[in-house]
Design an enzyme around this catalytic site. Structure first.
Site, mmCIF file in Angstrom:
data_model
loop_
_atom_site.group_PDB
_atom_site.id
_atom_site.type_symbol
_atom_site.label_atom_id
_atom_site.label_comp_id
_atom_site.label_asym_id
_atom_site.label_seq_id
_atom_site.Cartn_x
_atom_site.Cartn_y
_atom_site.Cartn_z
ATOM 1 N N ASN A 39 0.840 -1.203 0.000
ATOM 2 C CA ASN A 39 0.000 0.000 0.000
ATOM 3 C C ASN A 39 0.877 1.255 0.000
ATOM 4 O O ASN A 39 1.953 1.291 0.612
ATOM 5 C CB ASN A 39 -1.014 0.005 1.155
ATOM 6 N N GLU A 41 0.291 5.155 0.659
ATOM 7 C CA GLU A 41 -0.638 6.203 1.100
ATOM 8 C C GLU A 41 -0.157 7.586 0.657
ATOM 9 O O GLU A 41 0.981 7.758 0.210
ATOM 10 C CB GLU A 41 -0.805 6.117 2.618
ATOM 11 N N CYS A 50 -3.963 0.516 -2.594
ATOM 12 C CA CYS A 50 -3.841 -0.725 -1.830
ATOM 13 C C CYS A 50 -2.723 -1.610 -2.382
ATOM 14 O O CYS A 50 -2.328 -1.499 -3.554
ATOM 15 C CB CYS A 50 -5.148 -1.510 -1.879
ATOM 16 N N GLU A 52 -2.881 -4.784 -3.122
ATOM 17 C CA GLU A 52 -3.361 -5.634 -4.228
ATOM 18 C C GLU A 52 -3.329 -4.855 -5.543
ATOM 19 O O GLU A 52 -2.969 -5.393 -6.594
ATOM 20 C CB GLU A 52 -4.786 -6.120 -3.944
ATOM 21 N N CYS A 83 -10.237 -5.056 0.618
ATOM 22 C CA CYS A 83 -11.322 -4.082 0.541
ATOM 23 C C CYS A 83 -12.190 -4.374 -0.692
ATOM 24 O O CYS A 83 -11.807 -5.147 -1.585
ATOM 25 C CB CYS A 83 -10.762 -2.663 0.490
HETATM 26 N N1 THU Z 1 -5.245 -1.739 2.472
HETATM 27 C C1 THU Z 1 -4.664 -2.521 1.512
HETATM 28 O O1 THU Z 1 -3.561 -2.242 1.043
HETATM 29 N N2 THU Z 1 -5.356 -3.614 1.088
HETATM 30 C C2 THU Z 1 -6.579 -3.970 1.558
HETATM 31 O O2 THU Z 1 -7.185 -4.887 1.021
HETATM 32 C C3 THU Z 1 -7.149 -3.298 2.729
HETATM 33 C C4 THU Z 1 -6.545 -1.984 3.044
HETATM 34 C C5 THU Z 1 -4.503 -0.559 2.927
HETATM 35 C C6 THU Z 1 -5.073 0.755 2.427
HETATM 36 C C7 THU Z 1 -4.567 1.719 3.472
HETATM 37 O O3 THU Z 1 -3.262 2.145 3.096
HETATM 38 C C8 THU Z 1 -4.452 0.884 4.734
HETATM 39 O O4 THU Z 1 -4.520 -0.472 4.328
HETATM 40 C C9 THU Z 1 -5.544 1.159 5.752
HETATM 41 O O5 THU Z 1 -6.786 1.079 5.164
#
Ligand code: THU
Length: 130
Positions: A39, A41, A50, A52, A83
């Site tokens: 991920n 941000e 994310c 994935e 998610c």
């Molecule tokens: N996140 C992912 O990378 N994959 C997911 O399937 C769930 C959430 C990340 C997004 C964000 O940077 C952090 O987790 C908190 O939501």
């Protein structure tokens, strides 16, 4: 390298200063090649991506469009559920029976499939009358 090892390693590269929640993902493409993502941000929060999505982007950038196996890992109390957006992204490139392993860094794993993660998915057939 196993998908688990690849996802575990790339997770440490996550840029997650806002959530402090690092996620790693590894996917095996039809060629057998493994692609990874973490991920990433952003201070403008909705711009974050994310793990994935990063792995899928790496696969597509390398010229592949079919995935055969997925592994996702995070420091969670229970195996990380992808998610909603990532479920749709996985379904774009993988069949319903593709195995998705969800994991915690302390060793808990849960196996599911893309189909079980996204029942009733939106697909191209829903645009047939347009
Ligand atoms: N996140 C992912 O990378 N994959 C997911 O399937 C769930 C959430 C990340 C997004 C964000 O940077 C952090 O987790 C908190 O939501």
């Amino acid at each position: 390298m196993s998908l688990k090892a690849a996802a575990t390693a790339v997770r440490l590269n996550a840029h997650a200063p806002y959530s402090n929640f690092q996620v790693g993902a590894a996917i095996r493409a039809a060629s057998g090649q493994v692609y990874v993502g973490c991920n990433v941000e952003n201070v403008a929060y909705p711009e974050g991506t994310c793990a994935e999505a990063g792995a899928i982007a790496a696969m597509v950038a390398a010229g592949e469009t079919r995935l055969t196996e997925v592994f996702v890992i995070a420091d969670c109390p229970s195996p990380i559920p992808p998610c909603g957006g990532c479920r749709q992204k996985l379904a774009e490139f993988g069949a319903g029976d593709v195995t998705v392993t969800l994991a915690t860094i302390d060793g808990h794993e849960q196996e599911t499939t893309i189909g079980d993660l996204l029942p009733g998915k939106f697909d191209a057939s829903h645009m047939d009358r347009s």
